[in-house]
Enzyme design. Sequence first.
Site, PDB file in Angstrom:
ATOM      1  N   GLY A 144      68.251  63.211  75.236  1.00 20.70           N
ATOM      2  CA  GLY A 144      68.920  62.408  76.225  1.00 20.70           C
ATOM      3  C   GLY A 144      69.440  63.267  77.364  1.00 20.70           C
ATOM      4  O   GLY A 144      69.675  63.077  78.538  1.00 20.70           O
ATOM      5  N   ASP A 162      69.755  72.300  71.325  1.00 18.29           N
ATOM      6  CA  ASP A 162      69.709  71.009  70.355  1.00 18.29           C
ATOM      7  C   ASP A 162      68.464  71.183  69.618  1.00 18.29           C
ATOM      8  O   ASP A 162      67.432  71.265  70.196  1.00 18.29           O
ATOM      9  CB  ASP A 162      69.796  69.780  71.225  1.00 18.29           C
ATOM     10  N   SER A 194      33.191  34.575  45.156  1.00 18.55           N
ATOM     11  CA  SER A 194      34.360  35.257  44.745  1.00 18.55           C
ATOM     12  C   SER A 194      34.951  35.826  46.335  1.00 18.55           C
ATOM     13  O   SER A 194      34.314  36.306  47.144  1.00 18.55           O
ATOM     14  CB  SER A 194      34.047  36.223  43.927  1.00 18.55           C
ATOM     15  N   VAL A 195      36.439  35.798  46.156  1.00 20.77           N
ATOM     16  CA  VAL A 195      37.009  36.516  47.383  1.00 20.77           C
ATOM     17  C   VAL A 195      36.701  38.257  47.512  1.00 20.77           C
ATOM     18  O   VAL A 195      36.974  38.693  48.669  1.00 20.77           O
ATOM     19  CB  VAL A 195      38.585  36.617  47.432  1.00 20.77           C
ATOM     20  N   SER A 250      54.990  35.660  45.939  1.00 19.07           N
ATOM     21  CA  SER A 250      55.484  34.866  44.980  1.00 19.07           C
ATOM     22  C   SER A 250      56.928  35.343  44.911  1.00 19.07           C
ATOM     23  O   SER A 250      57.206  36.551  45.149  1.00 19.07           O
ATOM     24  CB  SER A 250      54.873  34.706  43.905  1.00 19.07           C
ATOM     25  N   ILE A 272      60.451  62.655  71.123  1.00 16.82           N
ATOM     26  CA  ILE A 272      60.952  62.147  72.324  1.00 16.82           C
ATOM     27  C   ILE A 272      61.896  63.334  72.979  1.00 16.82           C
ATOM     28  O   ILE A 272      62.195  64.242  72.327  1.00 16.82           O
ATOM     29  CB  ILE A 272      61.955  60.971  71.946  1.00 16.82           C
ATOM     30  N   ASP A 305      36.207  28.154  47.175  1.00 19.43           N
ATOM     31  CA  ASP A 305      36.760  28.220  45.819  1.00 19.43           C
ATOM     32  C   ASP A 305      35.697  28.427  44.744  1.00 19.43           C
ATOM     33  O   ASP A 305      34.853  27.968  44.755  1.00 19.43           O
ATOM     34  CB  ASP A 305      37.445  26.726  45.407  1.00 19.43           C
ATOM     35  N   HIS A 323      62.779  65.928  68.228  1.00 22.49           N
ATOM     36  CA  HIS A 323      62.509  66.474  69.679  1.00 22.49           C
ATOM     37  C   HIS A 323      61.191  67.366  69.562  1.00 22.49           C
ATOM     38  O   HIS A 323      60.757  67.778  70.617  1.00 22.49           O
ATOM     39  CB  HIS A 323      63.407  67.007  70.452  1.00 22.49           C
ATOM     40  N   PHE A 328      72.988  56.263  78.301  1.00 23.98           N
ATOM     41  CA  PHE A 328      71.875  56.521  77.876  1.00 23.98           C
ATOM     42  C   PHE A 328      71.365  54.889  77.424  1.00 23.98           C
ATOM     43  O   PHE A 328      71.899  54.375  76.360  1.00 23.98           O
ATOM     44  CB  PHE A 328      71.981  57.397  76.711  1.00 23.98           C
ATOM     45  N   SER A 381      53.472  40.721  39.672  1.00 22.14           N
ATOM     46  CA  SER A 381      54.577  41.026  40.669  1.00 22.14           C
ATOM     47  C   SER A 381      54.088  42.037  41.164  1.00 22.14           C
ATOM     48  O   SER A 381      54.520  42.143  42.718  1.00 22.14           O
ATOM     49  CB  SER A 381      55.948  41.261  39.507  1.00 22.14           C
TER      50      SER A 381
END
Length: 617
Positions: free
Chosen positions: A533, A510, A75-76, A151, A530, A40, A515, A563, A165
């Site tokens: 499928g 496709d 201090s932080v 908060s 990827i 602190d 892909h 799949f 905020s």
Amino acid sequence: MADNLRFDGRVVVVTGAGGGLGKSHSLFFGSRGASVVVNDLGGSHTGDGASSRAADLVVDEIRAAGGKAVANYDSVLDGDKIIDTAMKAFGRVDIVINNAGILKDVSFARMTDQQWDAIFSVHVHGAYKVTKAAWPIFRKQKFGRVINTTSAAGIYGNFGQANYSAAKLALVGFTRTLALEGKKDNIHSNVIAPIAASRMTETVLPPDMLASLKPEMVTPLVAYLCHEETTENGSLFEVGAGYVGKLRWERTGGHGFPIDQKLLPEQISEKWDKITDFEDGRATHPDSTAESMESIISNFENTSKADTGAARPKVIPEDGKVDVEAAKSLTFPSESFSYTERDVILYNLGIGAKRTDLHLVYENSEAFTAVPTFGVIPSFAAMNGVPFGEILPSFNPMMLLHGEQYLEIIRPFPANARLTSIPYVVDILDKGKGCVATIGVKTTDEDGNDICINEFTIFIRGVGNFGGKKEGVDRGAATATNKIPNRKPDHVVSEKTGEDQAALYRLSGDWNPLHIDPDMAAVGGFEIPILHGLCSFGIAGKHIFNAYCNNDPNSFKNIKVRFAKTVNPGETLETSMWREGNRVLFQVRAIERDVIVISNAAVELQGEASKSSKPKL
């Protein structure tokens, strides 16, 4: 209750611990066996002044109760010094609780740069500096817990606190990312939005409310999240006055516009009620960037179709229900597909054919043929032309998931041909939270001979509870559950896919960028693009075509798969097969990850192949 959640041997760093929440955290951890660094600066709630007294009093209280604690007055922003205090005093750091904060409330119109920067400096940069200093220690010891403090103002906004905020919500994103990066090293990070009496809240809350908001009603959640047995990671909690609740994001089902047409604000206006409707049953709760991008990526295939001149009336009744029988009676435009030997070879290569497989890659081979799973290729355009918006209420293409595929071969594919495919609705089942729609595509040649039938089974979230049937009729192989026998497989084939497999397979039609484009794959939550499928579907079909059909297309009657998981190019696919009569039940496993990627699958044999029970070795 017994104090069974102990922290003996653990070292906890608490910032802003001279009073309020930080003091409560420090005292509690000290009482449960932890060694505590009480940090602190000793300033006011606005960050002015400095004193060692606040931290010293908390340390004295912990020690008087038989605990271990040292004070730190940095201090932080000097987070390395705070962590260094812990290392010198106790030799390790296990938990960091970023609690320090200040307020400089003022309306946005009157806010100065200094007031904005000061808040970010303490709340965001301070949390970063302390956590950054502890992070390599956490990674080395394979354990760490981080609690950040946001908060309600950060989550919902609050008049006069634009600076506060913004900084507080930044800590939520900071926590979520720490959770992702630290998970592999057993470093868990969570964030709390507390409401409690403190040096900051006493300036904005009345005395009677402050009396009910004891910091001691927040600390138990912090302690639970920091315990070594707790697996919660990356979560946000509201807590105060004895209440604890977890928060999550919610997103409407939204609306997907065709990506090949210009989008105008007037179109947004027309669909605004749908875009903002949380109550239509299509809302989702994305919990990662991958889940966030699912809807956007799925909309890549939302393209407009040319006007055929034959208008089809929508079959959605006024009550918003799904008229399944009316949908089944609809007719849709046909799609033509022409191919040559080149396209057949390209497809076969795309599913792993080698140069030595002459029957698959050499057009002059007497046995030249397409692997039967080639049958999905002519159906693509027809399937994509089905106007789901005319069949399903509140349809959103972003909520569509391809779940199963059935393909029936009626005639072997010639080396080259011009084919015509016509889609139709097979069935629509009501699954509550969504529906399962099965779309058939019948493909014929120029003489009108049937070549193949595809059935695409897709799950569409948000289109359910319309009073329809939950189970469909038995359509034989197309709906078979294909449960594998409780015995070792009769035949197993392993094949390592190529790093460039997806790049090659997509040339058969496709074009989804998921892909091929690493950036799109990353946005979707995948480390690399990827594999399709239907490419995995083709590889497995090829294995069975070779093992049980002797590469004779007349022996391959149909194939059905589900799949289960995605496949990464370069992974080894293991197809395990069980012969049961004239069927070969199978499943596909990605060996490196030990996950089943295709399940509930079977190929039905015919002709000579249905008579022989032994696979080709």
